[in-house]
Design a protein around this motif. Structure first.
Motif, PDB file in Angstrom:
ATOM      1  N   ALA A 139      81.699  35.665  60.803  1.00  0.00           N
ATOM      2  CA  ALA A 139      82.457  34.771  61.682  1.00  0.00           C
ATOM      3  C   ALA A 139      82.345  35.275  63.116  1.00  0.00           C
ATOM      4  N   VAL A 141      84.145  34.507  67.045  1.00  0.00           N
ATOM      5  CA  VAL A 141      85.261  33.854  67.737  1.00  0.00           C
ATOM      6  C   VAL A 141      84.980  33.882  69.233  1.00  0.00           C
ATOM      7  N   PHE A 276      76.573  32.361  61.574  1.00  0.00           N
ATOM      8  CA  PHE A 276      77.979  32.664  61.842  1.00  0.00           C
ATOM      9  C   PHE A 276      78.805  31.393  61.675  1.00  0.00           C
ATOM     10  N   TYR A 279      84.553  29.977  65.579  1.00  0.00           N
ATOM     11  CA  TYR A 279      85.957  29.703  65.887  1.00  0.00           C
ATOM     12  C   TYR A 279      86.155  29.858  67.393  1.00  0.00           C
ATOM     13  N   LEU A 323      93.164  38.075  65.337  1.00  0.00           N
ATOM     14  CA  LEU A 323      92.241  37.518  64.352  1.00  0.00           C
ATOM     15  C   LEU A 323      92.979  37.027  63.113  1.00  0.00           C
ATOM     16  N   PHE A 327      92.505  33.339  61.602  1.00  0.00           N
ATOM     17  CA  PHE A 327      92.130  33.119  60.201  1.00  0.00           C
ATOM     18  C   PHE A 327      93.360  32.956  59.306  1.00  0.00           C
ATOM     19  N   CYS A 332      88.633  33.836  56.483  1.00  0.00           N
ATOM     20  CA  CYS A 332      87.781  34.981  56.797  1.00  0.00           C
ATOM     21  C   CYS A 332      88.659  36.216  56.938  1.00  0.00           C
ATOM     22  N   ALA A 337      84.385  39.637  61.202  1.00  0.00           N
ATOM     23  CA  ALA A 337      84.374  38.778  62.390  1.00  0.00           C
ATOM     24  C   ALA A 337      84.133  39.597  63.652  1.00  0.00           C
ATOM     25  N   ARG A 354      86.562  44.961  67.656  1.00  0.00           N
ATOM     26  CA  ARG A 354      85.660  43.897  67.202  1.00  0.00           C
ATOM     27  C   ARG A 354      85.302  42.930  68.328  1.00  0.00           C
TER      28      ARG A 354
END
Length: 525
Positions: A139, A141, A276, A279, A323, A327, A332, A337, A354
């Motif tokens: 994922a 973002v 991927f 989001y 996150l 999610f 996820c 991610a 991340r």
């Protein structure tokens, strides 16, 4: 049976399958309600990943307990369940409130009877993760403002122009005056373009007239009204003009797309295969965010239209992004991610490792920053995403899957290898990126956070930039380029030095008032 174990009756629906001993694991006692293990359903078949590898990757609680049979009588139904789950890569799922308890069939060195390890995960997380891992997909973002776009309204152009005029009026350094004058001209030119669009639904650019094209916005739910927006796309300049509320001209917006967005977008879905799941997490207002994303992904290739409302997540300005909030539907796990944002500190501390931090997009303050480096900022982000995905699945395949194939029911849970985590592969050694000096800018290049609320709730008076009345002060002896911030190559450091010092909630919103206060103060001095 172990002294610490207790018996539980296993049901699948209304069918009684038999009895199993519940054995504590990791020193934690776990009991099923009423000592009944009621299987709600069997998980989908996993194409390539054993259930143990999936649950070890996404379960935060590790093994909750173990199940084994001590019955002297053969329990055919339990044997059948165990064999089916073991060889077809499935799990038996028990629902407990907002959790799923997954019974993972395990091979045994000693036992010939059914035995399981039990993991708990939030509702829906296992099935979503199964799909991602089988497809070798993670994922990603995205933030919007100053990461992928910079947007301005007539009001925000007016405020920024007024603030710059105030600074120029009291500046004495000729180099700084030259730089601010060039920045002022860029704001003025785009402000004039937006004023044309708002007033006549067309613009004159490079001697050519561009008229609006009416684009229908996809209806995201049955309750949504049909919306058709007048849009002008100046592809060669990465500029799009749109109107958030088609009926109110004051909601007109000029949007600058960050260069190389098309390269990053095409990588995410190359050859029709998703690398991927995408989001968006932003501090902007929802309708504004949805329209900005529509401009970035007009064919809805990255986020399906049916998923948009859930995947474009808007956070209250000044709050931390999370996150887990992105999610919240269990689609996820944060370990799978990565985030692309121009700030890391706006994220919860646990999520900051991340975040791949990109320099803020500043097309007015530092327009040369995007082209000064051989590799544009978003193409660099594409390379980082490619590297992270490659390392994640290399670790998953060559380390986790290989070792999990050697795990038996009798083994200690602590012997399991570490699960891959995106944060392990985002390091300060990532390819360098261009700094553009935007952290030193007195204000953001475009609207941000709570400012986007003003688009849908414009003041009563019309805020239009009187372009002709704004003098552009220049110093002929000094080249405009000399005042721009120095371009340097630095590693992508995820941390405080990579982000702006201002939180979005602290950014200047009413810059016109700020400029007036500055002028009054200087007069008093």
């Amino acid at each position: 049976m172990s002294r610490l174990a207790f018996k539980a009756v296993v049901y699948h629906g209304f069918l009684r399958l038999g009895e199993l001993d519940v054995v504590p694991a990791n020193g934690h006692g776990f009991r099923f309600p009423d000592n009944e293990i009621r299987i709600h359903h069997i998980s989908p078949v996993s194409g390539r990943c054993p259930p143990l590898s999936i649950l070890h990757t996404v379960s935060s609680a590790s093994v909750r307990c173990k199940l084994e049979s001590s019955s002297p009588v053969e329990q055919a139904n339990l044997i059948s369940l165990h064999a089916s789950c073991l060889y077809e890569l499935k799990t038996a799922v028990v629902l407990l409130g907002e959790e799923e308890i997954h019974l993972v069939a395990m091979p045994s060195k000693q036992k010939k009877s059914p035995c399981f390890w039990c993991f708990s995960v939030p509702l829906g997380l296992y099935e979503s993760s199964l799909g991602l891992l089988n497809l070798r997909c993670l994922a990603i973002v995205f933030d919007l403002d100053e990461t992928l776009i910079v947007a301005n309204t007539l009001k925000s152009f007016e405020d920024r122009i007024e603030a710059l005029r105030g600074q120029i009026a009291w500046e004495t350094d000729s180099v700084r005056i030259s730089g601010m004058s060039a920045e002022l001209k860029r704001y003025t030119d785009d402000g004039a373009l937006l004023k044309q669009y708002a007033g006549s639904n067309c613009v004159m650019y490079n001697g050519k007239t561009y008229k609006v094209q009416f684009e229908e916005v996809p209806q995201l739910s049955d309750s949504c009204e049909r919306v058709v927006r007048p849009v002008i796309r100046l592809q060669e300049k990465n500029i799009i003009l749109t109107r958030i509320n088609p009926e109110i001209r004051e909601t007109s917006v000029l949007v600058r797309l960050r260069p190389a967005w098309d390269k990053l977008r095409s990588y995410l879905i190359a050859n029709g295969r998703k690398r991927f799941e995408v989001y968006v997490c932003t501090m902007a207002e929802k309708d504004y965010a949805l329209e900005m994303w529509r401009l970035l992904d007009p064919e809805a290739c990255l986020i399906n239209k049916k998923q948009l409302l859930n995947r474009v997540v808007c956070v209250k300005s000044g709050s931390r992004k999370s996150l887990l909030n992105v999610f919240q539907d269990g689609n996820c796990h944060p370990k799978m991610a990565m985030v692309i944002d121009d700030r890391s500190k706006v994220w919860e501390e646990r999520d900051q490792p991340r975040v791949h931090v990109v320099p803020p997009f500043a097309p007015y303050y530092a327009p040369q920053a995007e082209t000064a480096n051989a590799v544009p900022v978003l193409y660099m982000a594409r390379n980082v995403a490619c590297k992270v995905r490659g390392y994640f699945f290399n670790d998953f395949d060559k380390n986790l899957l290989r070792k999990i194939s050697e795990v038996f029911y009798e083994d200690e849970v602590v012997t399991l290898p570490h699960a891959p985590d995106v944060s392990n592969y985002l390091t300060s050694e990532d390819s360098g990126c261009v700094t553009n000096g935007a952290a030193n800018a007195p204000f953001a290049d475009g609207i941000h956070g709570s400012e986007t609320d003003e688009i849908l709730n414009p003041p009563g008076e019309k805020h239009a930039v009187d372009v002709a009345s704004i003098p552009v002060k220049e110093t002929p002896d000094v080249k405009l380029e000399t005042s721009q911030p120095t371009i340097g190559i630095i590693p992508n450091i995820v941390g405080p030095n990579a982000s702006r010092t201002l939180m979005p909630s602290q950014k200047t919103g009413l810059l016109g008032n700020l400029a007036r206060q500055f002028l009054l103060l200087m007069v008093q001095i």
